[in-house]
Design a protein around this motif. Sequence first.
Motif, PDB file in Angstrom:
ATOM      1  N   MET A  50      38.542  11.382  68.460  1.00 53.06           N
ATOM      2  CA  MET A  50      39.111  12.533  69.148  1.00 53.06           C
ATOM      3  C   MET A  50      38.542  13.836  68.595  1.00 53.06           C
ATOM      4  O   MET A  50      38.382  14.820  69.327  1.00 53.06           O
ATOM      5  CB  MET A  50      40.637  12.514  69.022  1.00 53.06           C
ATOM      6  N   THR A  51      38.222  13.845  67.314  1.00 54.72           N
ATOM      7  CA  THR A  51      37.591  15.040  66.734  1.00 54.72           C
ATOM      8  C   THR A  51      36.222  15.277  67.352  1.00 54.72           C
ATOM      9  O   THR A  51      35.843  16.420  67.668  1.00 54.72           O
ATOM     10  CB  THR A  51      37.463  14.869  65.217  1.00 54.72           C
ATOM     11  N   ALA A  52      35.466  14.215  67.550  1.00 54.42           N
ATOM     12  CA  ALA A  52      34.157  14.331  68.183  1.00 54.42           C
ATOM     13  C   ALA A  52      34.289  14.764  69.642  1.00 54.42           C
ATOM     14  O   ALA A  52      33.488  15.572  70.141  1.00 54.42           O
ATOM     15  CB  ALA A  52      33.420  13.000  68.087  1.00 54.42           C
ATOM     16  N   ILE A  53      35.303  14.240  70.328  1.00 55.48           N
ATOM     17  CA  ILE A  53      35.535  14.627  71.727  1.00 55.48           C
ATOM     18  C   ILE A  53      35.918  16.096  71.819  1.00 55.48           C
ATOM     19  O   ILE A  53      35.442  16.838  72.697  1.00 55.48           O
ATOM     20  CB  ILE A  53      36.625  13.725  72.343  1.00 55.48           C
ATOM     21  N   ALA A  54      36.762  16.548  70.879  1.00 54.58           N
ATOM     22  CA  ALA A  54      37.155  17.964  70.877  1.00 54.58           C
ATOM     23  C   ALA A  54      35.960  18.869  70.572  1.00 54.58           C
ATOM     24  O   ALA A  54      35.864  19.984  71.098  1.00 54.58           O
ATOM     25  CB  ALA A  54      38.266  18.186  69.851  1.00 54.58           C
ATOM     26  N   ALA A  55      35.033  18.395  69.737  1.00 56.79           N
ATOM     27  CA  ALA A  55      33.837  19.186  69.417  1.00 56.79           C
ATOM     28  C   ALA A  55      32.947  19.372  70.632  1.00 56.79           C
ATOM     29  O   ALA A  55      32.125  20.307  70.684  1.00 56.79           O
ATOM     30  CB  ALA A  55      33.061  18.510  68.291  1.00 56.79           C
ATOM     31  N   CYS A  56      33.093  18.503  71.625  1.00 54.20           N
ATOM     32  CA  CYS A  56      32.318  18.631  72.866  1.00 54.20           C
ATOM     33  C   CYS A  56      32.975  19.582  73.855  1.00 54.20           C
ATOM     34  O   CYS A  56      32.490  19.724  74.980  1.00 54.20           O
ATOM     35  CB  CYS A  56      32.148  17.261  73.515  1.00 54.20           C
ATOM     36  N   GLY A  57      34.061  20.214  73.447  1.00 58.23           N
ATOM     37  CA  GLY A  57      34.745  21.167  74.318  1.00 58.23           C
ATOM     38  C   GLY A  57      35.788  20.559  75.222  1.00 58.23           C
ATOM     39  O   GLY A  57      36.225  21.191  76.188  1.00 58.23           O
ATOM     40  N   ILE A  58      36.196  19.335  74.945  1.00 59.17           N
ATOM     41  CA  ILE A  58      37.196  18.650  75.775  1.00 59.17           C
ATOM     42  C   ILE A  58      38.555  18.790  75.101  1.00 59.17           C
ATOM     43  O   ILE A  58      38.735  18.393  73.952  1.00 59.17           O
ATOM     44  CB  ILE A  58      36.831  17.172  75.952  1.00 59.17           C
ATOM     45  N   GLY A  59      39.503  19.357  75.844  1.00 54.55           N
ATOM     46  CA  GLY A  59      40.822  19.619  75.285  1.00 54.55           C
ATOM     47  C   GLY A  59      41.867  18.619  75.732  1.00 54.55           C
ATOM     48  O   GLY A  59      41.592  17.635  76.431  1.00 54.55           O
ATOM     49  N   THR A  60      43.094  18.908  75.343  1.00 54.13           N
ATOM     50  CA  THR A  60      44.213  18.017  75.649  1.00 54.13           C
ATOM     51  C   THR A  60      44.471  17.934  77.145  1.00 54.13           C
ATOM     52  O   THR A  60      44.887  16.890  77.652  1.00 54.13           O
ATOM     53  CB  THR A  60      45.477  18.501  74.926  1.00 54.13           C
ATOM     54  N   GLY A  61      44.232  19.045  77.862  1.00 52.21           N
ATOM     55  CA  GLY A  61      44.459  19.029  79.303  1.00 52.21           C
ATOM     56  C   GLY A  61      43.592  18.019  80.019  1.00 52.21           C
ATOM     57  O   GLY A  61      44.049  17.313  80.927  1.00 52.21           O
ATOM     58  N   TYR A  62      42.333  17.915  79.618  1.00 51.47           N
ATOM     59  CA  TYR A  62      41.431  16.950  80.228  1.00 51.47           C
ATOM     60  C   TYR A  62      41.871  15.525  79.902  1.00 51.47           C
ATOM     61  O   TYR A  62      41.851  14.634  80.769  1.00 51.47           O
ATOM     62  CB  TYR A  62      40.013  17.191  79.715  1.00 51.47           C
ATOM     63  N   ILE A  63      42.254  15.302  78.657  1.00 53.54           N
ATOM     64  CA  ILE A  63      42.725  13.974  78.246  1.00 53.54           C
ATOM     65  C   ILE A  63      43.978  13.591  79.022  1.00 53.54           C
ATOM     66  O   ILE A  63      44.120  12.448  79.492  1.00 53.54           O
ATOM     67  CB  ILE A  63      42.997  13.955  76.732  1.00 53.54           C
ATOM     68  N   LEU A  64      44.883  14.562  79.184  1.00 54.91           N
ATOM     69  CA  LEU A  64      46.125  14.293  79.909  1.00 54.91           C
ATOM     70  C   LEU A  64      45.842  13.923  81.362  1.00 54.91           C
ATOM     71  O   LEU A  64      46.447  12.983  81.899  1.00 54.91           O
ATOM     72  CB  LEU A  64      47.038  15.515  79.833  1.00 54.91           C
ATOM     73  N   ARG A  65      44.925  14.639  82.003  1.00 52.71           N
ATOM     74  CA  ARG A  65      44.628  14.335  83.392  1.00 52.71           C
ATOM     75  C   ARG A  65      43.972  12.965  83.542  1.00 52.71           C
ATOM     76  O   ARG A  65      44.214  12.247  84.525  1.00 52.71           O
ATOM     77  CB  ARG A  65      43.733  15.424  83.976  1.00 52.71           C
ATOM     78  N   ALA A  66      43.139  12.586  82.589  1.00 49.86           N
ATOM     79  CA  ALA A  66      42.525  11.247  82.635  1.00 49.86           C
ATOM     80  C   ALA A  66      43.579  10.151  82.484  1.00 49.86           C
ATOM     81  O   ALA A  66      43.552   9.142  83.210  1.00 49.86           O
ATOM     82  CB  ALA A  66      41.473  11.127  81.534  1.00 49.86           C
ATOM     83  N   ILE A  67      44.513  10.363  81.571  1.00 49.56           N
ATOM     84  CA  ILE A  67      45.574   9.374  81.347  1.00 49.56           C
ATOM     85  C   ILE A  67      46.506   9.312  82.550  1.00 49.56           C
ATOM     86  O   ILE A  67      46.964   8.230  82.955  1.00 49.56           O
ATOM     87  CB  ILE A  67      46.356   9.711  80.063  1.00 49.56           C
ATOM     88  N   LEU A  68      46.794  10.469  83.158  1.00 48.97           N
ATOM     89  CA  LEU A  68      47.694  10.481  84.313  1.00 48.97           C
ATOM     90  C   LEU A  68      47.096   9.750  85.507  1.00 48.97           C
ATOM     91  O   LEU A  68      47.840   9.237  86.353  1.00 48.97           O
ATOM     92  CB  LEU A  68      48.030  11.925  84.700  1.00 48.97           C
ATOM     93  N   GLY A  69      45.766   9.716  85.615  1.00 50.86           N
ATOM     94  CA  GLY A  69      45.160   8.942  86.696  1.00 50.86           C
ATOM     95  C   GLY A  69      45.519   7.472  86.607  1.00 50.86           C
ATOM     96  O   GLY A  69      45.892   6.837  87.607  1.00 50.86           O
ATOM     97  N   LEU A  70      45.436   6.906  85.392  1.00 49.40           N
ATOM     98  CA  LEU A  70      45.829   5.508  85.185  1.00 49.40           C
ATOM     99  C   LEU A  70      47.332   5.342  85.351  1.00 49.40           C
ATOM    100  O   LEU A  70      47.803   4.366  85.952  1.00 49.40           O
ATOM    101  CB  LEU A  70      45.393   5.050  83.795  1.00 49.40           C
TER     102      LEU A  70
END
Length: 363
Positions: A85-105
């Motif tokens: 998750m630290t590496a993902i955050a370093a790519c500019g991806i925040g909690t909002g993007y993660i939340l939307r991906a999880i909400l799709g499933l």
Amino acid sequence: MIIARYLVKEVFLTFTAVALVLLLIALSAQLVGLFNDVARGSLQVDMVLQIFGVRVLSLLVFILPLALYLAILLALSRLYRDSEMTAIAACGIGTGYILRAILGLALVIAVLQGLLSLQLAPWAEHQVQRLTAAAQSRGDIQGIIPGRFQEMREGGGVLYVEELEREQNRMRNVFVQQQREGTSSIIRSRSGHQMVKEENGDRFMVLEDGYRYEGEPGQENYTIIEFEKHGIRIQEKPPEVTSRKHKAIPTLELWQKDKRSYTAELQWRISSALMCLVLAILAVPLSVTSHRQNRYGKLAIAIMLYMVLTNLLTVSRNWLLHDKISPYIGLWWVHVAVLLIAVVLLLRQDGIRHWWHRGRTAQ
């Protein structure tokens, strides 16, 4: 999209594993209960698999929301501990993007949960009631337990069989006590079997080589009859469900009738589908962990929150059932309260501007 697919894949694989484990545990408990019914003689062996099969659908209604909740917690917390998750955050991806991906499933599973709770689970409960009523109306040899006194149907007497050969339809050393029209009779025989008349379908227990004792010993009407064959008609009644449980009533019927009990059951079924979405949102901030934190600390807190949520839903259902709360408030306030808690945790984690900006940047 690569990261979104990766997150969904991790959560889905964990969800499948957790759901299977929870289903096996629940099915084991159900199977023990069914065999207890068989041991008491209230259920025939040949009906166990039928009832066991349809109850899977009812169990999935309770398993899917919890499995999704635990899967998100376990999968994302592992990614946090492994610094992914630290590496993902370093790519500019925040909690909002993660939340939307999880909400799709979560949305897909919520639709499946809605289909189960609104259509399949009521049908399954009706089938269980129908099969149980059929088992209670049957009087065949499958319901006999050797070495145990059993009450005959409709209080017709007591039956004892020392040995039973189910495949050959044979009984050994049979004892029957009957009480009819104020007269008591006792029958004992060396063997017996079950017979069905082809012309009318009547079912008989045929006893062989025995004695029949009628009346009271010492009285003039006391008789002892020796017989080679003696038939006892097994009384059977057509299977009927005298009263339907609310969870076995079709959803359309609940919707059409304006009754508090029906409204409470309808909202309960809809709430089970909403729980998938609400718990998915709550699980995202709860899954945030670090190397210094206890591995199962957040998981314990999350399970406590889940127990509070389910208890509040049960309490609200009882309030609605006993007219202590408006149907417009019903069970919905519990979901709103949990959503507010989830939003507070999300904002506390990143801050609203930072959280939303990073979610949009990742798109």
